[in-house]
Write a protein that holds these residues in place. Structure first.
Motif, PDB file in Angstrom:
ATOM      1  N   ASP A 112       0.769  -1.299  -0.112  1.00  0.00           N
ATOM      2  CA  ASP A 112       0.105   0.085   0.136  1.00  0.00           C
ATOM      3  C   ASP A 112       0.846   1.264   0.193  1.00  0.00           C
ATOM      4  O   ASP A 112       0.640   2.210  -0.619  1.00  0.00           O
ATOM      5  CB  ASP A 112      -0.926   0.084   1.240  1.00  0.00           C
ATOM      6  CG  ASP A 112      -1.962   1.355   1.314  1.00  0.00           C
ATOM      7  OD1 ASP A 112      -2.843   1.326   0.472  1.00  0.00           O
ATOM      8  OD2 ASP A 112      -1.458   2.154   2.145  1.00  0.00           O
ATOM      9  N   ILE A 113       1.769   1.269   0.725  1.00  0.00           N
ATOM     10  CA  ILE A 113       2.740   2.459   0.875  1.00  0.00           C
ATOM     11  C   ILE A 113       3.428   2.651  -0.485  1.00  0.00           C
ATOM     12  O   ILE A 113       3.715   3.896  -1.006  1.00  0.00           O
ATOM     13  CB  ILE A 113       3.782   2.372   2.099  1.00  0.00           C
ATOM     14  CG1 ILE A 113       2.901   2.438   3.530  1.00  0.00           C
ATOM     15  CG2 ILE A 113       4.628   3.297   2.011  1.00  0.00           C
ATOM     16  CD1 ILE A 113       3.743   2.191   4.633  1.00  0.00           C
ATOM     17  N   GLY A 114       4.055   1.560  -0.948  1.00  0.00           N
ATOM     18  CA  GLY A 114       4.655   1.467  -2.317  1.00  0.00           C
ATOM     19  C   GLY A 114       3.670   2.050  -3.563  1.00  0.00           C
ATOM     20  O   GLY A 114       4.348   2.948  -4.216  1.00  0.00           O
ATOM     21  N   ASP A 115       2.470   1.681  -3.422  1.00  0.00           N
ATOM     22  CA  ASP A 115       1.576   2.102  -4.373  1.00  0.00           C
ATOM     23  C   ASP A 115       1.351   3.660  -4.248  1.00  0.00           C
ATOM     24  O   ASP A 115       0.909   4.362  -5.237  1.00  0.00           O
ATOM     25  CB  ASP A 115       0.412   1.283  -4.332  1.00  0.00           C
ATOM     26  CG  ASP A 115      -0.516   1.555  -5.408  1.00  0.00           C
ATOM     27  OD1 ASP A 115      -0.138   1.481  -6.714  1.00  0.00           O
ATOM     28  OD2 ASP A 115      -1.853   1.462  -5.293  1.00  0.00           O
ATOM     29  N   PHE A 118       3.466   8.360  -3.578  1.00  0.00           N
ATOM     30  CA  PHE A 118       3.418   9.724  -4.185  1.00  0.00           C
ATOM     31  C   PHE A 118       2.532  10.630  -3.276  1.00  0.00           C
ATOM     32  O   PHE A 118       2.632  11.921  -3.521  1.00  0.00           O
ATOM     33  CB  PHE A 118       2.951   9.588  -5.720  1.00  0.00           C
ATOM     34  CG  PHE A 118       1.603   9.321  -5.839  1.00  0.00           C
ATOM     35  CD1 PHE A 118       0.505  10.138  -5.859  1.00  0.00           C
ATOM     36  CD2 PHE A 118       1.256   7.925  -5.847  1.00  0.00           C
ATOM     37  CE1 PHE A 118      -0.646   9.722  -5.904  1.00  0.00           C
ATOM     38  CE2 PHE A 118       0.056   7.417  -6.061  1.00  0.00           C
ATOM     39  CZ  PHE A 118      -1.150   8.263  -5.871  1.00  0.00           C
ATOM     40  N   THR A 119       1.593  10.130  -2.685  1.00  0.00           N
ATOM     41  CA  THR A 119       0.554  11.206  -1.706  1.00  0.00           C
ATOM     42  C   THR A 119       1.119  11.826  -0.882  1.00  0.00           C
ATOM     43  O   THR A 119       0.796  12.893  -0.559  1.00  0.00           O
ATOM     44  CB  THR A 119      -0.501   9.824  -1.262  1.00  0.00           C
ATOM     45  OG1 THR A 119      -1.100   8.938  -2.271  1.00  0.00           O
ATOM     46  CG2 THR A 119      -1.602  10.771  -0.805  1.00  0.00           C
ATOM     47  N   LEU A 120       2.221  11.414  -0.344  1.00  0.00           N
ATOM     48  CA  LEU A 120       3.083  12.136   0.690  1.00  0.00           C
ATOM     49  C   LEU A 120       3.473  13.548   0.186  1.00  0.00           C
ATOM     50  O   LEU A 120       3.459  14.633   1.065  1.00  0.00           O
ATOM     51  CB  LEU A 120       3.780  11.316   1.329  1.00  0.00           C
ATOM     52  CG  LEU A 120       3.824  10.062   2.167  1.00  0.00           C
ATOM     53  CD1 LEU A 120       5.182   9.421   2.762  1.00  0.00           C
ATOM     54  CD2 LEU A 120       3.070  10.428   3.248  1.00  0.00           C
ATOM     55  N   VAL A 132       4.012  21.275   4.013  1.00  0.00           N
ATOM     56  CA  VAL A 132       3.995  19.885   4.888  1.00  0.00           C
ATOM     57  C   VAL A 132       4.058  18.692   3.805  1.00  0.00           C
ATOM     58  O   VAL A 132       3.784  17.463   4.346  1.00  0.00           O
ATOM     59  CB  VAL A 132       2.357  19.715   5.193  1.00  0.00           C
ATOM     60  CG1 VAL A 132       2.120  18.436   6.198  1.00  0.00           C
ATOM     61  CG2 VAL A 132       1.634  20.997   5.981  1.00  0.00           C
ATOM     62  N   VAL A 133       4.767  19.029   2.730  1.00  0.00           N
ATOM     63  CA  VAL A 133       5.156  17.610   1.867  1.00  0.00           C
ATOM     64  C   VAL A 133       6.317  16.656   2.843  1.00  0.00           C
ATOM     65  O   VAL A 133       7.185  17.519   3.537  1.00  0.00           O
ATOM     66  CB  VAL A 133       6.098  18.183   0.584  1.00  0.00           C
ATOM     67  CG1 VAL A 133       6.883  17.089   0.013  1.00  0.00           C
ATOM     68  CG2 VAL A 133       5.006  18.710  -0.389  1.00  0.00           C
ATOM     69  N   ALA A 134       5.957  15.597   2.654  1.00  0.00           N
ATOM     70  CA  ALA A 134       6.728  14.664   3.522  1.00  0.00           C
ATOM     71  C   ALA A 134       7.785  13.579   2.712  1.00  0.00           C
ATOM     72  O   ALA A 134       7.418  13.589   1.626  1.00  0.00           O
ATOM     73  CB  ALA A 134       5.641  13.820   4.446  1.00  0.00           C
ATOM     74  N   ILE A 177      -1.643   9.477   6.352  1.00  0.00           N
ATOM     75  CA  ILE A 177      -0.371  10.108   7.099  1.00  0.00           C
ATOM     76  C   ILE A 177      -0.517  11.739   6.633  1.00  0.00           C
ATOM     77  O   ILE A 177      -0.100  12.499   7.466  1.00  0.00           O
ATOM     78  CB  ILE A 177       0.822   9.491   6.643  1.00  0.00           C
ATOM     79  CG1 ILE A 177       0.901   7.913   7.559  1.00  0.00           C
ATOM     80  CG2 ILE A 177       2.040  10.172   7.192  1.00  0.00           C
ATOM     81  CD1 ILE A 177       2.209   7.154   7.050  1.00  0.00           C
ATOM     82  N   ALA A 178      -0.754  11.641   5.424  1.00  0.00           N
ATOM     83  CA  ALA A 178      -0.618  12.963   4.796  1.00  0.00           C
ATOM     84  C   ALA A 178      -1.642  13.963   5.457  1.00  0.00           C
ATOM     85  O   ALA A 178      -1.455  15.304   5.643  1.00  0.00           O
ATOM     86  CB  ALA A 178      -0.498  13.071   3.270  1.00  0.00           C
ATOM     87  N   GLU A 179      -2.787  13.434   5.323  1.00  0.00           N
ATOM     88  CA  GLU A 179      -4.178  14.142   6.167  1.00  0.00           C
ATOM     89  C   GLU A 179      -3.664  14.470   7.693  1.00  0.00           C
ATOM     90  O   GLU A 179      -3.999  15.735   8.073  1.00  0.00           O
ATOM     91  CB  GLU A 179      -5.251  13.441   6.127  1.00  0.00           C
ATOM     92  CG  GLU A 179      -5.860  13.191   4.632  1.00  0.00           C
ATOM     93  CD  GLU A 179      -7.301  12.668   4.584  1.00  0.00           C
ATOM     94  OE1 GLU A 179      -7.398  11.728   5.481  1.00  0.00           O
ATOM     95  OE2 GLU A 179      -7.869  12.926   3.608  1.00  0.00           O
TER      96      GLU A 179
END
Length: 203
Positions: A112-115, A118-120, A132-134, A177-179
């Protein structure tokens, strides 16, 4: 494609390849204890990834390029012996639900994290919060039933503890995590909070 975007894609694909190896070894005592993403590259500009294993004793860290496949990772760990060969086919099922071996849930988490890695970066930017880019620093296990995801954001390293025995499928974890990071505010001493529990009940 910018170099940073390409490297992020490579890191995400590596996690998916690592997930395949972990999934093949979900019923035993061998696992990818920590997958770290140092700020280092090989001669071709490919990010390097540091993998630490337990099989069943802690093994020596293995340094691999982010372009390594599940086969490459299996070969790199061959000296430890006992690692099952990963399925070469792509994942074709939904994340496990209900009772399942924690290592199988861990494999789903890596996938899931690998897929959605880019969301971070993309999600905070899309909602007008590029501050807030991680950056993903590491994914690993703490104990037998808890995964920890480490990301750098807001000037600190944030450690997210994720239970692997909740029975709740782990889906879109990077988005969650981003939210969460969008809600973080400096504490009284000016430092952002760095430890939090993943809210499995909302998944």
């Amino acid at each position: 494609m910018a170099a940073e975007q390409r490297q992020q894609l490579q890191r995400g694909r590596f996690l998916q390849e690592a997930a395949a190896l972990q999934r093949a070894n979900a019923g035993g005592s061998r696992y990818l204890a920590r997958i770290a993403f140092p700020s280092a590259e090989d001669a071709n500009g490919v990010p390097l990834i540091l993998v630490t294993t337990v099989s069943p004793k802690p093994g020596a860290p293995v340094l691999l390029p982010a372009t390594a496949t599940r086969h490459d990772l299996h070969v790199a760990l061959a000296r430890e012996g006992g690692w099952a060969v990963p399925d070469p086919r792509p994942l074709t099922r939904f994340p496990v639900t209900g009772e399942a071996p924690p290592l199988l849930v861990y494999a789903d988490l890596l996938e899931d994290i690998g897929d959605l890695l880019f969301t971070l970066t993309d999600y905070p930017t899309d909602v007008g919060r590029p501050d807030v880019v991680a950056r993903l620093d590491a994914v690993g296990l703490v104990g037998e039933t808890t995964a920890v995801v480490e990301v750098s954001a807001l000037g600190s390293v944030h450690r997210v503890s994720i239970p692997l025995d909740s029975g709740v499928p782990l889906v879109a974890v990077p988005l969650e995590i981003a939210e969460h990071l969008l809600t973080v505010r400096p504490s009284a001493d000016g430092a952002p909070a760095v430890e939090w529990e993943y809210p499995v009940g909302r998944c």
